[in-house]
Motif scaffolding. Structure first.
Motif, PDB file in Angstrom:
ATOM      1  N   MET A  28       0.830  -1.197   0.000  1.00 38.77           N
ATOM      2  CA  MET A  28       0.000   0.000   0.000  1.00 38.77           C
ATOM      3  C   MET A  28       0.874   1.259   0.000  1.00 38.77           C
ATOM      4  O   MET A  28       0.697   2.156  -0.820  1.00 38.77           O
ATOM      5  CB  MET A  28      -0.926  -0.045   1.225  1.00 38.77           C
ATOM      6  N   SER A  42      -3.580   5.469  -3.509  1.00 37.58           N
ATOM      7  CA  SER A  42      -2.977   4.183  -3.180  1.00 37.58           C
ATOM      8  C   SER A  42      -3.620   3.109  -4.041  1.00 37.58           C
ATOM      9  O   SER A  42      -4.792   3.202  -4.397  1.00 37.58           O
ATOM     10  CB  SER A  42      -3.115   3.865  -1.697  1.00 37.58           C
ATOM     11  N   ASN A  43      -2.814   2.124  -4.376  1.00 35.84           N
ATOM     12  CA  ASN A  43      -3.251   1.047  -5.259  1.00 35.84           C
ATOM     13  C   ASN A  43      -2.155  -0.022  -5.274  1.00 35.84           C
ATOM     14  O   ASN A  43      -1.201   0.091  -6.031  1.00 35.84           O
ATOM     15  CB  ASN A  43      -3.478   1.622  -6.663  1.00 35.84           C
ATOM     16  N   PRO A  44      -2.295  -1.023  -4.430  1.00 34.26           N
ATOM     17  CA  PRO A  44      -1.229  -2.028  -4.296  1.00 34.26           C
ATOM     18  C   PRO A  44      -0.815  -2.665  -5.625  1.00 34.26           C
ATOM     19  O   PRO A  44       0.308  -3.155  -5.741  1.00 34.26           O
ATOM     20  CB  PRO A  44      -1.860  -3.082  -3.376  1.00 34.26           C
ATOM     21  N   ALA A  45      -1.687  -2.626  -6.622  1.00 35.23           N
ATOM     22  CA  ALA A  45      -1.321  -3.212  -7.917  1.00 35.23           C
ATOM     23  C   ALA A  45      -0.168  -2.447  -8.563  1.00 35.23           C
ATOM     24  O   ALA A  45       0.487  -2.945  -9.469  1.00 35.23           O
ATOM     25  CB  ALA A  45      -2.528  -3.238  -8.837  1.00 35.23           C
ATOM     26  N   ARG A  46       0.078  -1.216  -8.106  1.00 35.28           N
ATOM     27  CA  ARG A  46       1.199  -0.438  -8.639  1.00 35.28           C
ATOM     28  C   ARG A  46       2.463  -0.562  -7.791  1.00 35.28           C
ATOM     29  O   ARG A  46       3.443   0.130  -8.032  1.00 35.28           O
ATOM     30  CB  ARG A  46       0.846   1.047  -8.634  1.00 35.28           C
TER      31      ARG A  46
END
Ligand code: SF4
Ligand code: SF4
Ligand code: SF4
Lengths: 178, 657
Positions: A28, A42-46
């Protein structure tokens, strides 16, 4: 071409998979830190760190994004450690065509951990309060190498993909256009 | 741009198989925040009071909290709201884990299910791609097993799954929705999911959640993180272990169970076992736990790790948290090994760990007392543990007496008759409660039990110490760094509270003080439930990292909604009142607002009446517990007042008719 001895700081992140409890705070915060403007999303895929989680198998492996690779490995590896079977390529850092990890979700551009350049401490380490991620620094004397120019690195990659002749042809064609 | 929230709900009509992405009104966010607040608004608008839990018109809403998916530590709750088959009122159970942030990253704040699917299906939400898919191959499968199968089937190990087990499929009135390490268990929401023929909702999301004022927001997050660290290193002195440190609560890590095992009542909430926690028991339980617990595990973006992976020899691994560790053990008068073993099966079946054990103990008590007979339990094993496994299977399959028991002790007792109702003695608003029986009435707990509409004490208590500290010096020390109080008067309330003598229970805290305290406790839970915050880092605890002074700043910086303490208090009051109004429309009245008769030995009818009378006025409710016209107007809920008048619940003068 051997240069002089030079001091270099080497940063190592020690990863203790036994301490990880799978919270993904590291993912995160990495994504938030690299958002533009900083922390604006926030965007854990990044994220440039991925926690390979399989709670029922008790598997927790934080993996850092390494180099981009144009082609996937010819063969794959699959580890079993202490009776736990890890998923294919579990420990690999590459941003690789074989998987979605370590790529921007929309553009597909590769992501690479930059150790949070400019920060005192990598953000993922800071947010991992259980010390599954700990940073260590040490100084090493290294022989200075002439740094390869970025352009050269890029050209080499293109050459390995299309062959040197094709690249040369393309360059001469392009230069004639001007 | 919308901040913190996505601004979209996913509306799924299961009858017609229709899926729609619907933009939400930012005004609603301002008035009702998100999570429970906006869930309640949707239910008020769309589910009329005549609607039965198992009607296609009932909605099942999976709402994420307003701040879920942001960097705010521990903000990961999904609030599931629907009509409860058990209480017939609004159920709003919550689950932690990973599902809510994943849904946000997929681009939605809520999933709203309506109608009923003709066949068993699961829903696959992969960012913008949403499908209703056949789940016939998952029929009868365990909830945890279903999650693993779906992750494999979809080749998405990162997808998050909320699933029901057999109990939900068979509409057991206390069926849960399971999601890995977490579950939404109370009120039978799993039964509603089963009734809608939805086995699971699988989510994967890879989109951004935006923050309005990143710099300010991160400052707030760091403040909270630093405080959490400090708070864990400095446990509160003089309270039981699970209250000393943060967590939801830390039942998996903390081993000392003297307080629960000796103060809570075993069996069908009957037997106190003083002196139970001997050295031998302590050692045996420690060994059991150490053998079974593979790892302590957390929810999304939380360092606390208050859940655990449990692996028993020969059984599939499952995850556990909280008080379920003890409920089966205590109901069956057995040991921890039994408790952990039966909880594995119960988790796969997907049943509430509060209600299920109590229903089983209730059934065996009826048998013992000749109200049920051996013929009601054909082929039941002789041994105690075996009987509980047998009962669990019967209930979940709705076989024989299990079909009756599957409706919970209240409805089962009614159906069985023959004096059975005396044995369904531990309910509030028809729902099984913690098996706690005490001596002296505590005015704070009295009001919480009466008026808490989540009908679960842990979901309203917190902030204020559960009992007076023995020495004044201890109390003085406690209030020194108690900055979370909304007002300094709370410190004085606590300072003057003595374990014995004039300033002790039941007449101290005074009625007015009690109203202040209970209102504060409830408000913090309602704020958590709208923002998606875990109560284990917030409302459930004394001196938590999140409180009334920093929440408004989190909302302003995170969601870009200008917020201050007054406005936040007003918003919480608004949706709390709307929730009450919803239940009032469904028939809830003062007569329903009472703790179990035997909860305390020493009762004080006059004081209790005064407490309830005063608290109702304090809350802006009339003597029946119905929000008054004036208080509705003040909250901008005139539409509720109009509805009440049209239904004859309030008269034009604002009296209940
Ligand atoms: S922050 Fe630490 S504990 Fe949490 S997932 Fe990352 S490595 Fe594991
Ligand atoms: S060191 Fe920084 S860039 Fe690398 S994974 Fe951690 S947070 Fe991301
Ligand atoms: S305190 Fe426990 S339940 Fe709450 S978010 Fe953290 S790990 Fe989850």
């Amino acid at each position: 071409m051997t240069g002089e001895k030079k001091k270099k700081i080497i940063k190592t992140i020690r990863i203790d998979v036994d301490k990880c409890h799978g919270c993904r705070a590291c993912e995160m915060i990495c994504s938030a830190f690299h958002a533009k403007p900083r922390y604006s999303s926030s965007n854990p895929a990044r994220s440039r760190i991925r926690v390979i989680r399989d709670p029922l198998a008790d598997i927790y492996v934080p993996v850092y994004a390494g180099e981009y690779t144009v082609a996937e490995c010819a063969g794959r590896d699959k580890y079993t450690i202490n009776g736990k079977e890890y998923s294919e390529c579990a420990f690999c850092r590459a941003s690789c065509p074989s998987r979605a990890d370590f790529k921007e979700p929309d553009s597909g551009l590769p992501l690479k951990c930059d150790m949070c350049e400019g920060e005192d401490e990598p953000l993922c380490v800071k947010w991992c309060t259980v010390d599954a991620l700990v940073v260590e620094e040490r100084e090493e004397e290294v022989e200075e190498e002439i740094e390869q120019e970025e352009l050269e690195v890029g050209l080499e990659e293109l050459a390995s993909k299309y062959g040197m002749n094709t690249i040369m042809d393309a360059i001469s064609r392009l230069s004639k256009k001007d | 741009m919308r901040y913190a929230e996505t601004g979209f709900n996913l509306e799924i009509d299961l009858t017609r198989g229709n899926i729609e992405k619907v933009a939400t009104d930012p005004k609603d966010t301002e008035l009702y925040l998100g999570g429970l607040g906006t869930n309640t608004k949707i239910l008020w608008d769309r589910v009329p009071p005549e609607t039965d839990a198992f009607s296609p018109e009932n909605l099942l809403i999976f709402g994420t909290g307003l701040l879920c998916g942001t960097a705010a530590t521990g903000c990961n709750r999904t609030i599931v709201s629907t009509i409860s088959p058990q209480t017939k009122l609004m159920a709003f159970s919550m689950m932690g884990g990973y599902w809510a942030p994943e849904l946000k990253y997929a681009g939605y704040d809520k999933v709203v299910l309506r109608g009923k699917s003709p066949d068993l299906v699961y829903i696959w939400i992969n960012n913008d791609k949403v499908e209703i898919r056949d789940a016939s191959h998952l029929k009868g499968k365990g909830a945890i097993e279903t999650a693993s199968l779906l992750q494999k089937e979809l080749k998405e190990p990162k997808a998050q799954v909320a699933a029901i087990g057999l109990a939900g499929e068979n509409r057991v009135f206390y069926a849960s929705i399971e999601q890995g390490r977490s579950s939404a268990s109370r009120g039978g929401i799993g039964a509603v999911m089963g009734d809608k023929n939805v086995k699971a909702i699988v989510v994967r999301g890879t989109q951004d959640i935006n923050i309005a004022d990143p710099e300010k927001f991160m400052d707030l997050c760091y403040e909270v993180n630093d405080y959490i660290k400090w708070r864990q290193e400095n446990p509160i002195k003089g309270v039981i272990p699970i209250l000393a440190i943060l967590g939801s609560p830390q039942e998996m890590a903390i081993h000392d169970e003297q307080w629960h095992t000796e103060n809570f009542s075993w069996g069908n909430a009957r037997t106190r076992r003083k002196g139970f926690w001997t050295d031998e028991v302590s050692e045996e339980w420690l060994e059991t736990m150490n053998k079974a617990r593979t790892r302590l595990i957390s929810c999304y973006n939380c360092p606390i790790a208050c859940g655990a992976t449990i692996s028993l020899p020969g059984l599939p691994t499952y995850m556990m948290k909280c008080f379920t560790k003890l409920t089966y053990t205590m109901a069956a008068m057995s040991n921890l090994e039994f408790g952990l073993t039966i909880a594995q099966r119960a988790t796969e079946y997907g049943v509430d760990g509060y209600s299920a054990p109590q229903v089983m103990a209730f059934a065996l008590e009826l048998l013992e007392n000749g109200i049920l007979s051996d013929t009601d339990f054909p082929d039941m094993p002789e041994d105690n543990e075996g009987r509980h496994f047998y009962l669990l299977d019967k209930i979940v399959r709705r076989e024989g007496i299990g079909d009756v028991l599957a409706n919970g002790t209240h409805w089962a007792a009614k159906e069985i008759g023959n004096g059975a109702e005396e044995y369904a003695h531990n309910n509030i608003k028809k729902q099984e409660q913690l098996p706690l029986k005490l001596s002296m009435l505590n005015p704070i707990y009295f009001l919480m039990y009466c008026t808490g509409e989540k009908i679960n004490i842990t979901q309203i208590e917190g902030q204020f110490p559960q009992a007076a500290f023995p020495k004044r010096e201890q109390r003085e020390k406690f209030v020194k760094d108690w900055f979370q109080v909304p007002d300094d008067k709370f410190k004085q309330y606590f300072l003057d509270w003595e374990p014995r003598g004039e300033n002790s229970n039941p007449y101290y805290p005074t009625v007015d003080m009690t109203c202040d305290i209970v209102d504060w406790q409830e408000m913090m839970h309602y704020i958590d439930d709208a923002l998606g915050m875990c109560a284990g880092l917030s409302s459930f605890h004394m001196k938590p990292p999140y409180h009334i002074h920093n929440f408004p700043q989190f909302i302003t910086a995170g969601a870009g909604i200008e917020m201050n303490e007054e406005k936040l208090k007003q918003a919480a009051k608004r949706y709390r009142t709307l929730l009450r109004a919803f239940n009032i429309n469904r028939g809830m009245r003062r007569k329903d607002e009472k703790p179990p008769e035997d909860h305390w030995k020493k009762r004080f009818p006059e004081l209790e009446k005064e407490l309830l009378d005063t608290y109702y006025v304090y809350k802006g409710w009339n003597e029946e517990g119905i929000p008054t016209r004036e208080s509705l107007h003040e909250l901008g809920l005139d539409y509720v007042a109009e509805d009440f008048i049209s239904r004859g619940i309030l008269t034009d003068e604002g009296k209940s008719s």
